[in-house]
Design a protein around this motif. Structure first.
Motif, short mmCIF file in Angstrom:
data_model
loop_
_atom_site.label_atom_id
_atom_site.label_comp_id
_atom_site.label_asym_id
_atom_site.label_seq_id
_atom_site.Cartn_x
_atom_site.Cartn_y
_atom_site.Cartn_z
N GLN A 149 31.20 66.54 1.96
CA GLN A 149 30.11 67.61 1.98
C GLN A 149 28.76 67.56 1.47
OE1 GLN A 149 31.16 70.85 -0.87
NE2 GLN A 149 31.10 72.44 1.00
N GLY A 150 28.57 66.47 0.57
CA GLY A 150 27.18 66.54 0.09
C GLY A 150 26.35 65.55 1.28
N TRP A 151 27.16 64.52 1.64
CA TRP A 151 26.31 63.75 2.67
C TRP A 151 26.00 64.45 3.88
CZ3 TRP A 151 26.23 58.16 3.94
CH2 TRP A 151 25.83 57.98 5.01
N TRP A 152 26.85 65.30 4.56
CA TRP A 152 26.72 66.29 5.67
C TRP A 152 25.76 67.14 5.39
CZ3 TRP A 152 27.21 64.65 10.40
CH2 TRP A 152 28.21 63.52 10.66
N LEU A 153 25.78 67.66 4.14
CA LEU A 153 24.49 68.73 3.63
C LEU A 153 23.31 67.81 3.77
CD1 LEU A 153 23.54 71.52 2.88
CD2 LEU A 153 24.14 70.71 0.31
N VAL A 197 14.12 80.22 3.41
CA VAL A 197 14.72 79.25 4.69
C VAL A 197 15.38 78.13 4.16
CG1 VAL A 197 14.00 77.55 6.79
CG2 VAL A 197 12.79 79.81 6.34
N VAL A 198 15.20 77.47 3.13
CA VAL A 198 16.00 76.45 2.52
C VAL A 198 17.16 77.02 2.19
CG1 VAL A 198 16.26 75.04 0.63
CG2 VAL A 198 14.14 75.03 1.67
N LEU A 199 17.32 78.19 1.51
CA LEU A 199 18.69 79.09 1.21
C LEU A 199 19.34 79.20 2.46
CD1 LEU A 199 17.54 81.09 -1.69
CD2 LEU A 199 19.38 79.11 -1.83
N ALA A 200 18.71 79.75 3.59
CA ALA A 200 19.22 80.08 4.78
C ALA A 200 19.74 78.99 5.42
CB ALA A 200 18.22 80.88 5.73
N VAL A 201 19.26 77.76 5.46
CA VAL A 201 19.91 76.54 6.13
C VAL A 201 21.06 76.25 5.06
CG1 VAL A 201 19.55 74.16 6.54
CG2 VAL A 201 17.73 75.78 6.82
N VAL A 202 21.14 76.05 4.00
CA VAL A 202 22.31 75.88 3.16
C VAL A 202 23.55 76.77 3.25
CG1 VAL A 202 23.17 75.61 0.72
CG2 VAL A 202 20.66 74.79 1.33
N THR A 203 23.10 78.06 3.73
CA THR A 203 24.32 79.15 3.80
C THR A 203 24.80 78.78 5.16
OG1 THR A 203 22.72 80.60 2.61
CG2 THR A 203 24.66 81.52 3.73
N GLY A 204 23.81 78.61 6.23
CA GLY A 204 24.28 78.21 7.69
C GLY A 204 25.11 77.02 7.62
N PHE A 205 24.75 76.01 6.86
CA PHE A 205 25.62 74.78 6.70
C PHE A 205 26.93 75.19 5.87
CE2 PHE A 205 27.15 71.41 3.93
CZ PHE A 205 27.62 70.65 5.03
N GLY A 206 27.10 75.83 5.12
CA GLY A 206 28.16 76.34 4.46
C GLY A 206 29.30 76.86 5.79
N LEU A 207 28.69 77.81 6.46
CA LEU A 207 29.36 78.26 7.31
C LEU A 207 30.05 77.36 8.35
CD1 LEU A 207 27.34 81.64 7.92
CD2 LEU A 207 29.83 81.57 7.45
N ARG A 208 28.86 76.62 8.97
CA ARG A 208 29.30 75.65 10.09
C ARG A 208 30.51 74.53 9.45
NH1 ARG A 208 24.91 73.10 11.53
NH2 ARG A 208 23.63 73.88 9.71
N TYR A 209 30.29 74.15 7.99
CA TYR A 209 30.97 73.18 7.61
C TYR A 209 32.57 73.56 7.43
CZ TYR A 209 32.69 69.73 4.30
OH TYR A 209 33.32 68.30 3.59
N LEU A 210 32.53 74.78 7.02
CA LEU A 210 34.00 75.51 7.13
C LEU A 210 34.65 75.30 8.48
CD1 LEU A 210 33.62 78.68 4.86
CD2 LEU A 210 34.87 76.66 4.44
N VAL A 211 33.57 75.82 9.69
CA VAL A 211 34.22 75.80 11.04
C VAL A 211 34.82 74.32 11.55
CG1 VAL A 211 33.81 76.20 13.64
CG2 VAL A 211 33.06 77.75 11.57
N ALA A 225 34.17 77.03 -0.96
CA ALA A 225 35.11 77.27 -0.04
C ALA A 225 35.32 75.87 0.57
CB ALA A 225 35.08 78.37 0.98
N GLY A 226 34.33 75.39 1.08
CA GLY A 226 34.15 74.14 1.98
C GLY A 226 34.93 72.94 1.12
N ARG A 227 34.51 72.96 -0.15
CA ARG A 227 35.09 71.86 -1.22
C ARG A 227 36.48 72.07 -1.32
NH1 ARG A 227 31.07 69.26 -3.29
NH2 ARG A 227 32.61 67.70 -4.01
N ALA A 228 36.99 73.18 -1.37
CA ALA A 228 38.46 73.22 -1.31
C ALA A 228 39.03 72.81 -0.27
CB ALA A 228 38.77 74.82 -1.75
N LEU A 229 38.66 72.99 0.89
CA LEU A 229 39.15 72.74 2.21
C LEU A 229 38.95 71.40 2.46
CD1 LEU A 229 40.04 74.85 4.26
CD2 LEU A 229 38.19 74.70 5.57
#
Lengths: 267, 262
Positions: B100-104, B147-161, B245-249
């Motif tokens: 997850q860290g790598w892709w973030l 914007v930085v927080l928005a990108v991280v949140t967006g990543f969180g969503l897309r990582y789950l998908v 949630a991404g970590r758990a998944l």
């Protein structure tokens, strides 16, 4: 021509059978595609949740524009939208494979990876048109009744020509593909609203340069019996079929010129 | 030095290399910005002060939406999806770094390039053609954090998908559902402040509000002091929840994955 149509149908049928191997995915994708297509309609409803008129047009009138634009665009997209991926074929060298096959490369690219889900996008415009046509405050003379199918067909042909025209650009410069989306997807979006919303010079451009105004705006002015905000001659309201044919000729020339200039990447 | 900054730097360089393609995207974003701006001008002409915005706020919002489509990836997608499908993810999992860290880190680099190449043109063109409400240096700094927080949140969503790909054979259905939610709830159609009634309340509480609506409100100077902290807090909360949630998944996917030799 008949041969081309037969091949087109055959290739599409092949791809549909391939997609049907994963039925759950196919149905889900269809529903989701219909939902994406419906989002534009939801946007219009959200506008009219706040105001009864937008630029002098009521909700049924704008939904009529949405329905005609979306229906024309989706049919054109289903038939020829695949040409958008010409650049990918050029880059990967798969266009060369297509050129050695005894079928027109245009047909092969248009049918490649054809998915029935694209047809699901027809659902929102069909439902909207069925709902809105009886509710339009139009004086339904014979001419106006005939104009509705005429504008749907000529709108479809205009979008189809724009797909081929913008794809032809990718023979020359691959990287600008994303910018040509402003004509195809952008054109689909901007024709969903009355053009009286937009700046006058922009509407002139959409009438005389990229003829998106003929997809539904000019014919709709006739159906709804509205004055043209730019004061253009009334004859333009009936020009959509002629514009569609002319644009097809331009697209065919561009496609052929592009194909003639094509040099394989050699890989 | 940790490997993550390098991952981000190389992702930035890779995405900045295809600058012409990105600028071409920006042209289309700009064109959509103009059409949307004319539409909201008509709406705010009929309903001034709708949702607490004035016409200039609403037009600024339209161009900002278009500028942020690239950086926060409203239309979805993460390269990881294809890597899971093709099995290349096995290589990613072999690396002595967190998946997850790598892709973030990779996504932050990509977002940086997208912000430069795809954010500037819509904003500039909009500012030239319309009366936009743009802030001073302090406002831009506050916006940058959002914007930085928005990108991280967006990543969180897309990582789950993307991770769902471990369980699905064809992810396109899920991608399409994610796309509908993201387009509707991020404020692409209309600013979320103009969504009527309970729909507006719901939309402003969901994670997609953190992608565009919150950064836009920060840029428009609608938050000061404690309110600004609360807005960041909202974004950070969703980012933490989604990344958790991404970590758990990820842990579950690791147990699921079987790598065949070959």
């Amino acid at each position: 021509m008949a041969d081309a149509l037969r091949l087109y149908a055959l290739l599409i049928w092949t791809w549909i059978r391939a997609a049907a191997q994963f039925p759950v995915s196919m149905v889900l994708l269809g529903l989701a595609s219909a939902a994406v297509a419906a989002l534009d309609m939801v946007g219009i409803m959200l506008l009219f949740a706040h105001t009864p008129r937008i630029a002098g047009f009521t909700a049924p009138e704008v939904l009529f524009l949405y329905g005609t634009s979306a229906m024309s665009f989706v049919v054109a997209d289903v038939l020829l939208g695949g040409t958008e991926r010409l650049g990918e074929h050029v880059r990967q060298g798969t266009l060369d494979t297509m050129l050695v096959r005894p079928v027109s490369p245009l047909i092969q690219i248009a049918t490649e990876d054809f998915s029935p889900r694209r047809m699901a996008k027809l659902l929102p415009p069909v439902v909207v048109l069925a709902f809105v046509l009886p509710r339009l405050p139009a004086d339904w003379t014979a001419g106006r009744v005939v104009m509705v199918p005429v504008m749907l067909v000529s709108g479809t042909v205009i979008f189809a020509a724009l797909w081929v025209l913008t794809a032809s650009v990718q023979f020359v410069v691959i990287d600008v593909h994303a910018a040509t989306k402003s004509v195809t997807y952008g054109g689909a979006f901007l024709t969903q609203y009355p053009m009286s919303l937009y700046a006058r010079d922009f509407v002139r451009g959409m009438t005389f340069t990229i003829p998106l105004a003929f997809v539904n705006w000019q014919p709709a002015l006739y159906v709804l019996d509205r004055p043209d905000p730019l004061g253009l001659p009334a004859a333009l309201r009936f020009a959509a079929p002629a514009v569609a044919v002319a644009l097809c000729a331009v697209a065919a020339l561009a496609w052929r010129a592009g194909l003639r200039h094509y040099r394989s990447t050699g890989s | 030095m940790s490997v993550y900054p390098w991952v981000a730097a190389y992702a930035f360089r890779r995405h900045a290399t295809y600058w012409l393609g990105a600028v071409a995207e920006a042209v289309t974003n700009t064109m959509f910005g103009f059409v949307r701006a004319w539409i909201v001008l008509a709406l705010w002409g009929a309903r001034p002060a709708l949702g607490g915005y004035d016409a200039a706020d609403a037009v600024t919002f339209c161009f900002l939406t278009q500028a942020l489509i690239g950086p926060v990836q409203v239309f979805g997608g993460l390269e990881l999806t294809q890597r899971i499908r093709s099995g290349d993810v096995a290589i990613d999992l072999h690396r002595p770094v967190d998946l997850q860290g790598w892709w973030l880190a990779d996504d932050l680099g990509r977002a940086g390039a997208a912000l430069l190449l795809r954010g500037a043109l819509p904003t500039l063109a909009g500012a030239l053609a319309f009366d936009l409400r743009l802030p001073g240096p302090a406002g831009w700094a506050a916006f940058a954090v959002a914007v930085v927080l928005a990108v991280v949140t967006g990543f969180g969503l897309r990582y789950l998908v993307a991770l769902a790909m471990f369980w699905l054979h064809d992810d396109r259905g899920l991608q399409a559902v994610a796309l509908v939610a993201s387009m509707f709830f991020s404020g692409m159609l209309l600013p979320l402040v103009a969504f009527p009634g309970w729909l507006g309340t719901l939309a402003q509480a969901l994670p997609w509000a953190a992608l565009i609506q919150v950064p836009a409100d920060v840029l428009l100077g609608r938050y000061q002091g404690a309110e600004l902290a609360a807005a960041y807090g909202f974004q950070a909360l969703w980012a933490v929840v989604l990344l958790g949630a991404g970590r758990a998944l990820t842990a579950a996917a690791r147990r699921r994955l079987v790598i065949h030799g070959g």
